[in-house]
Design a protein around this motif. Structure first.
Motif, PDB file in Angstrom:
ATOM      1  N   VAL A 109      38.746  39.807  53.805  1.00  0.00           N
ATOM      2  CA  VAL A 109      38.601  38.763  52.788  1.00  0.00           C
ATOM      3  C   VAL A 109      37.721  39.261  51.637  1.00  0.00           C
ATOM      4  N   GLY A 110      36.576  39.877  52.000  1.00  0.00           N
ATOM      5  CA  GLY A 110      35.692  40.393  50.956  1.00  0.00           C
ATOM      6  C   GLY A 110      36.362  41.476  50.130  1.00  0.00           C
ATOM      7  N   GLY A 111      37.072  42.382  50.798  1.00  0.00           N
ATOM      8  CA  GLY A 111      37.761  43.445  50.076  1.00  0.00           C
ATOM      9  C   GLY A 111      38.840  42.912  49.158  1.00  0.00           C
ATOM     10  N   THR A 112      39.559  41.881  49.623  1.00  0.00           N
ATOM     11  CA  THR A 112      40.600  41.293  48.780  1.00  0.00           C
ATOM     12  C   THR A 112      40.002  40.639  47.537  1.00  0.00           C
ATOM     13  N   LEU A 113      38.905  39.897  47.721  1.00  0.00           N
ATOM     14  CA  LEU A 113      38.236  39.283  46.572  1.00  0.00           C
ATOM     15  C   LEU A 113      37.716  40.348  45.600  1.00  0.00           C
ATOM     16  N   PHE A 114      37.099  41.372  46.170  1.00  0.00           N
ATOM     17  CA  PHE A 114      36.511  42.429  45.347  1.00  0.00           C
ATOM     18  C   PHE A 114      37.579  43.164  44.548  1.00  0.00           C
ATOM     19  N   VAL A 115      38.608  43.650  45.237  1.00  0.00           N
ATOM     20  CA  VAL A 115      39.667  44.398  44.560  1.00  0.00           C
ATOM     21  C   VAL A 115      40.426  43.500  43.590  1.00  0.00           C
ATOM     22  N   GLY A 116      40.688  42.253  44.008  1.00  0.00           N
ATOM     23  CA  GLY A 116      41.380  41.329  43.113  1.00  0.00           C
ATOM     24  C   GLY A 116      40.600  41.060  41.837  1.00  0.00           C
ATOM     25  N   ALA A 117      39.275  40.911  41.968  1.00  0.00           N
ATOM     26  CA  ALA A 117      38.445  40.678  40.782  1.00  0.00           C
ATOM     27  C   ALA A 117      38.474  41.878  39.844  1.00  0.00           C
ATOM     28  N   VAL A 118      38.409  43.063  40.409  1.00  0.00           N
ATOM     29  CA  VAL A 118      38.438  44.278  39.584  1.00  0.00           C
ATOM     30  C   VAL A 118      39.764  44.394  38.847  1.00  0.00           C
ATOM     31  N   LEU A 119      40.881  44.185  39.555  1.00  0.00           N
ATOM     32  CA  LEU A 119      42.197  44.298  38.922  1.00  0.00           C
ATOM     33  C   LEU A 119      42.410  43.202  37.882  1.00  0.00           C
ATOM     34  N   ALA A 120      41.952  41.987  38.180  1.00  0.00           N
ATOM     35  CA  ALA A 120      42.105  40.893  37.216  1.00  0.00           C
ATOM     36  C   ALA A 120      41.279  41.140  35.963  1.00  0.00           C
ATOM     37  N   ASP A 121      40.123  41.746  36.127  1.00  0.00           N
ATOM     38  CA  ASP A 121      39.233  41.982  34.994  1.00  0.00           C
ATOM     39  C   ASP A 121      39.622  43.224  34.197  1.00  0.00           C
TER      40      ASP A 121
END
Length: 211
Positions: A27-39
């Motif tokens: 869950v943490g990795g998905t949030l982290f990677v998703g935030a980086v890609l979205a930004d």
């Protein structure tokens, strides 16, 4: 003739920790990677940490995700006796450093030497991030070369080569290239590989048979 399982044996009270580690890393990795890609998008000529600078639109999931990965690593280190003292210590320290990197963001642009002039906060953040990745790679190496033929060794052996290659590329980019698409891509690949290794190791330990 009966065969002897080489899977590590976990007490029932200890089996919850690998489960927490798996969920925290996933869950943490998905949030982290998703935030980086979205930004930043897939290709970005800069550093991953820039997504966590105060004021960035996806800073909240970035920080929460990074904290989640840090907590997952601490749970993973404390979960099984299968993780011997030295690799467990490296994993736990990596988790604490991940939380440090989340709590201490870099300044806008995340300037780093030798090409830019960083602040003290930038050095703390970058130092924690680099040491975090290095300790996880060390833990993987120790587990991959361990004597026991169990899930920790098998998973770490699969992950070790790609993690080392991505880690060397990231260090080369930081030291000799600076801010660039090459450095940003290498850093992304390294972080995804480390998160995947954490999830795979935690899932494997969760499935180990209890005493």
């Amino acid at each position: 003739m009966a065969t002897t399982s080489t899977q590590p044996r976990l007490a029932p009270t200890t089996r919850a920790l690998p489960a927490l580690a798996a969920w925290g890393a996933a869950v943490g990795g998905t949030l982290f990677v998703g935030a980086v890609l979205a930004d930043q998008g897939v290709w970005y000529a800069g550093f991953v940490s820039e997504a966590g600078v105060p004021g960035q639109g996806f800073r909240a999931p970035y920080v929460v995700g990074l904290f989640g990965v840090g907590v997952a690593l601490v749970c993973l280190a404390g979960a099984p006796r299968a993780l011997l003292a030295l690799p467990a210590l490296a994993v736990a320290a990596g988790g604490l450093l991940a939380s440090t990197a989340a709590a201490v963001p870099c300044s806008p642009g995340c300037p780093l030497p030798p090409y830019e002039t960083p602040t003290g906060q930038d050095l703390v953040h970058a130092g924690a991030a680099v040491a975090r990745a290095g300790l996880r790679a060390l833990a993987g190496l120790l587990l991959a070369e361990g004597r026991r033929d169990d899930v920790t060794r098998r998973v770490s052996r699969v992950a070790l080569g790609p993690v080392v290659v991505a880690g060397v590329a990231t260090l080369y980019g930081l030291a000799f290239v600076g801010r660039s698409t090459f450095t940003g891509t290498a850093e992304r690949v390294l972080l995804v590989l480390i998160i995947a290794w954490t999830v795979a190791l935690a899932v494997g330990l969760r499935r180990a048979r209890p005493d």
